[in-house]
Design an enzyme around this catalytic site. Structure first.
Site, PDB file in Angstrom:
ATOM      1  N   SER A  28       0.860  -1.193   0.000  1.00 42.25           N
ATOM      2  CA  SER A  28       0.000   0.000   0.000  1.00 42.25           C
ATOM      3  C   SER A  28       0.895   1.240   0.000  1.00 42.25           C
ATOM      4  O   SER A  28       2.051   1.173   0.453  1.00 42.25           O
ATOM      5  CB  SER A  28      -0.830  -0.002   1.279  1.00 42.25           C
ATOM      6  N   TYR A  84      -2.851  -0.738  10.369  1.00 45.60           N
ATOM      7  CA  TYR A  84      -2.656  -0.936   8.924  1.00 45.60           C
ATOM      8  C   TYR A  84      -1.254  -0.487   8.498  1.00 45.60           C
ATOM      9  O   TYR A  84      -0.550  -1.196   7.786  1.00 45.60           O
ATOM     10  CB  TYR A  84      -3.739  -0.161   8.178  1.00 45.60           C
TER      11      TYR A  84
HETATM   12  N1  NDP Z   1      -8.832  -0.810  -1.209  1.00 49.69           N
HETATM   13  C1  NDP Z   1      -7.826   0.041  -1.052  1.00 49.69           C
HETATM   14  O1  NDP Z   1      -8.019   1.272  -0.940  1.00 49.69           O
HETATM   15  C2  NDP Z   1      -6.426  -0.467  -1.051  1.00 49.69           C
HETATM   16  C3  NDP Z   1      -6.145  -1.800  -0.812  1.00 49.69           C
HETATM   17  N2  NDP Z   1      -4.849  -2.216  -0.770  1.00 49.69           N
HETATM   18  C4  NDP Z   1      -4.551  -3.606  -0.487  1.00 49.69           C
HETATM   19  O2  NDP Z   1      -5.022  -4.397  -1.560  1.00 49.69           O
HETATM   20  C5  NDP Z   1      -5.374  -5.693  -1.080  1.00 49.69           C
HETATM   21  C6  NDP Z   1      -6.771  -6.073  -1.549  1.00 49.69           C
HETATM   22  O3  NDP Z   1      -7.680  -5.113  -1.072  1.00 49.69           O
HETATM   23  P1  NDP Z   1      -9.230  -5.054  -1.504  1.00 49.69           P
HETATM   24  O4  NDP Z   1      -9.450  -5.933  -2.672  1.00 49.69           O
HETATM   25  O5  NDP Z   1      -9.608  -3.637  -1.536  1.00 49.69           O
HETATM   26  O6  NDP Z   1      -9.894  -5.718  -0.198  1.00 49.69           O
HETATM   27  P2  NDP Z   1     -11.128  -6.700  -0.054  1.00 49.69           P
HETATM   28  O7  NDP Z   1     -11.594  -6.571   1.361  1.00 49.69           O
HETATM   29  O8  NDP Z   1     -12.107  -6.476  -1.153  1.00 49.69           O
HETATM   30  O9  NDP Z   1     -10.478  -8.133  -0.278  1.00 49.69           O
HETATM   31  C7  NDP Z   1      -9.704  -8.764   0.667  1.00 49.69           C
HETATM   32  C8  NDP Z   1     -10.048 -10.249   0.651  1.00 49.69           C
HETATM   33  O10 NDP Z   1      -9.208 -10.914   1.608  1.00 49.69           O
HETATM   34  C9  NDP Z   1     -10.026 -11.757   2.397  1.00 49.69           C
HETATM   35  N3  NDP Z   1      -9.487 -11.984   3.726  1.00 49.69           N
HETATM   36  C10 NDP Z   1      -9.499 -11.143   4.787  1.00 49.69           C
HETATM   37  N4  NDP Z   1      -8.991 -11.750   5.862  1.00 49.69           N
HETATM   38  C11 NDP Z   1      -8.630 -12.989   5.483  1.00 49.69           C
HETATM   39  C12 NDP Z   1      -8.077 -14.102   6.173  1.00 49.69           C
HETATM   40  N5  NDP Z   1      -7.797 -14.050   7.482  1.00 49.69           N
HETATM   41  N6  NDP Z   1      -7.862 -15.239   5.489  1.00 49.69           N
HETATM   42  C13 NDP Z   1      -8.170 -15.312   4.180  1.00 49.69           C
HETATM   43  N7  NDP Z   1      -8.704 -14.303   3.482  1.00 49.69           N
HETATM   44  C14 NDP Z   1      -8.935 -13.154   4.122  1.00 49.69           C
HETATM   45  C15 NDP Z   1     -11.327 -10.989   2.492  1.00 49.69           C
HETATM   46  O11 NDP Z   1     -12.401 -11.833   2.926  1.00 49.69           O
HETATM   47  P3  NDP Z   1     -13.640 -11.100   3.728  1.00 49.69           P
HETATM   48  O12 NDP Z   1     -14.215 -10.118   2.790  1.00 49.69           O
HETATM   49  O13 NDP Z   1     -14.546 -12.215   4.061  1.00 49.69           O
HETATM   50  O14 NDP Z   1     -13.002 -10.452   4.916  1.00 49.69           O
HETATM   51  C16 NDP Z   1     -11.497 -10.511   1.065  1.00 49.69           C
HETATM   52  O15 NDP Z   1     -12.102 -11.488   0.257  1.00 49.69           O
HETATM   53  C17 NDP Z   1      -5.225  -5.637   0.439  1.00 49.69           C
HETATM   54  O16 NDP Z   1      -3.982  -6.159   0.817  1.00 49.69           O
HETATM   55  C18 NDP Z   1      -5.259  -4.148   0.739  1.00 49.69           C
HETATM   56  O17 NDP Z   1      -4.570  -3.850   1.927  1.00 49.69           O
HETATM   57  C19 NDP Z   1      -3.807  -1.371  -0.999  1.00 49.69           C
HETATM   58  C20 NDP Z   1      -4.032  -0.052  -1.269  1.00 49.69           C
HETATM   59  C21 NDP Z   1      -5.359   0.510  -1.276  1.00 49.69           C
HETATM   60  C1  RET Z   2      -1.345  11.237   3.844  1.00 48.08           C
HETATM   61  C2  RET Z   2      -1.085  12.027   2.604  1.00 48.08           C
HETATM   62  C3  RET Z   2      -1.913  12.040   1.531  1.00 48.08           C
HETATM   63  C4  RET Z   2      -3.077  11.137   1.504  1.00 48.08           C
HETATM   64  C5  RET Z   2      -2.962   9.839   1.386  1.00 48.08           C
HETATM   65  C6  RET Z   2      -4.039   8.900   1.453  1.00 48.08           C
HETATM   66  C7  RET Z   2      -5.432   9.381   1.611  1.00 48.08           C
HETATM   67  C8  RET Z   2      -3.734   7.596   1.326  1.00 48.08           C
HETATM   68  C9  RET Z   2      -4.641   6.514   1.410  1.00 48.08           C
HETATM   69  C10 RET Z   2      -4.176   5.304   1.134  1.00 48.08           C
HETATM   70  C11 RET Z   2      -4.915   4.101   1.315  1.00 48.08           C
HETATM   71  C12 RET Z   2      -6.343   4.098   1.696  1.00 48.08           C
HETATM   72  C13 RET Z   2      -4.215   2.950   1.158  1.00 48.08           C
HETATM   73  C14 RET Z   2      -4.716   1.662   1.378  1.00 48.08           C
HETATM   74  O1  RET Z   2      -3.973   0.704   1.375  1.00 48.08           O
HETATM   75  C15 RET Z   2      -1.668  12.898   0.327  1.00 48.08           C
HETATM   76  C16 RET Z   2      -2.906  13.703   0.026  1.00 48.08           C
HETATM   77  C17 RET Z   2      -1.303  12.045  -0.867  1.00 48.08           C
HETATM   78  C18 RET Z   2      -0.553  13.922   0.568  1.00 48.08           C
HETATM   79  C19 RET Z   2       0.564  13.402   1.351  1.00 48.08           C
HETATM   80  C20 RET Z   2       0.129  12.881   2.662  1.00 48.08           C
END
Ligand code: NDP
Ligand code: RET
Length: 314
Positions: A172, A185
């Site tokens: 992330s 997180y």
């Molecule tokens: N969405 C965002 O803004 C961002 C996401 N990410 C990362 O991308 C990845 C995917 O995210 P996203 O698709 O949005 O998330 P989702 O919640 O849509 O998908 C995550 C999946 O992982 C499953 N899961 C959670 N816990 C477990 C567990 N203990 N064992 C097995 N499976 C599990 C969830 O099941 P269930 O739904 O049943 O919990 C779900 O199906 C994550 O690593 C997230 O941190 C990175 C940047 C931004």
């Molecule tokens: C803190 C921060 C910002 C916002 C970042 C955000 C909102 C990030 C969210 C990330 C997520 C939700 C990741 C999930 O994995 C800006 C505006 C870029 C400027 C620099 C500092």
């Protein structure tokens, strides 16, 4: 004398790497063929996991899909089978080391050797640290960080035997810089980034050049996981939340181009760099201006509301 030669060689390497990276940014990199490879994706029932499964299937990879949500995982499996590849779905709890090891043994016995591992599953507590049950904080570390140890221990040895494979970590932007109210997180994703980088060094030190690694660091993706998280209104159109499909397609380009790391969008390299280069107070000033300091507050409120409505367990 030797050090001077080494220094010159290092400077040549350094210049070459920078020029290569610049050229790759503007040119279309050559993409590798993964037809017939066996790809394991965790969190395959979720938004990004499902899209990854479909993209890998389009490339001709056979799939092993892991998720704790059996129904959602099976749905992904059905969608991928329609693209003509073999798909095996497993229900597994990534927060449990034994569940990972047992399911990995089953995969090896029932399907074969995994050559591409996409560690995508992730969770977030979505509560203020002091209001958050300990188990939820712990779960974030177990799923987002510790599971990477066990997954790697389970699947890397076979890749090393053949010096062939690819390890992908979906981390992330919050593994590169942080903000308020997502302590669990950020800790887990900074951990994931550190783990991924150290493992990459480890493989190179052992001359395992056939095992590639890709670290993916996206900004907010519109999947619902961070519903409500937002920056300053006037800047939202400048850095909008990412489309899930765009995020996965950009990640696929990086994976197939054997790129070591990708920030999506590219502008996320800026807060990553300024975090290291500028004084803390200077970063704080930009965070405040852009609304980065309080961007998680509406998300936390959202989770609170859903918890009190009974939509998610307290
Ligand atoms: N969405 C965002 O803004 C961002 C996401 N990410 C990362 O991308 C990845 C995917 O995210 P996203 O698709 O949005 O998330 P989702 O919640 O849509 O998908 C995550 C999946 O992982 C499953 N899961 C959670 N816990 C477990 C567990 N203990 N064992 C097995 N499976 C599990 C969830 O099941 P269930 O739904 O049943 O919990 C779900 O199906 C994550 O690593 C997230 O941190 C990175 C940047 C931004
Ligand atoms: C803190 C921060 C910002 C916002 C970042 C955000 C909102 C990030 C969210 C990330 C997520 C939700 C990741 C999930 O994995 C800006 C505006 C870029 C400027 C620099 C500092």
């Amino acid at each position: 004398m030797i050090i001077i030669v080494d220094l010159l060689l290092m400077l040549i390497d350094l210049t070459y790497s920078i020029l290569h990276a610049i050229i790759q940014t503007f040119l279309r990199p050559r993409l590798k063929c993964i037809d017939g490879e066996l790809c394991l994706i965790t969190g395959a029932g979720g938004a990004l996991g499902r899209l990854f499964a479909l993209e890998f299937a389009k490339e001709g990879s056979h799939l092993v899909l892991w998720d704790c949500n059996t129904a959602a995982n099976e749905q992904t499996a059905e969608m991928a089978r329609e693209l003509g590849v073999q798909v095996h779905a497993y229900t597994v709890d990534l927060s449990k080391r034994l569940s990972i090891y047992e399911t990995a043994d089953r995969v090896r016995a029932e399907v074969g050797e995994v050559s591409i591992l996409v560690n995508n599953a992730g969770v977030v507590a979505g509560r203020r640290l002091l209001d958050c049950p300990d188990e939820l904080l712990e779960r974030t570390m177990l799923v987002n960080c510790h599971a990477l140890f066990w997954m790697t221990k389970a699947f890397l040895p076979q890749m090393k035997e053949k010096n062939h494979g690819h390890l992908v970590t979906i981390a992330s932007a919050l593994g590169l810089f942080s903000t308020a109210c997502v302590e669990d997180y950020c800790a887990s994703k900074f951990g994931a980034v550190g783990f991924h980088e150290s493992l990459t060094h480890d493989l190179l030190a052992e001359d395992m050049n056939g095992i590639k690694t890709t670290l993916v660091c996206p900004y907010i993706v519109d999947t619902g996981m961070f519903a409500g998280c937002e920056i300053r209104k006037e800047l939202r159109s400048l850095i909008p939340p990412l489309e899930p499909l765009y995020t996965v397609q950009e990640s696929m380009k990086a994976i197939l181009g054997e790129q070591q790391m990708i920030c999506i969008p590219r502008i996320m390299y800026i807060p990553f760099l300024t975090r290291a280069l500028l004084p803390w107070e200077a970063n704080l000033a930009t965070y405040r201006f852009m609304g980065g300091d309080k961007c998680m507050l509406p998300f936390i409120k959202n989770v609170e509301l859903k918890t009190s409505n009974g939509h998610i367990k307290p």
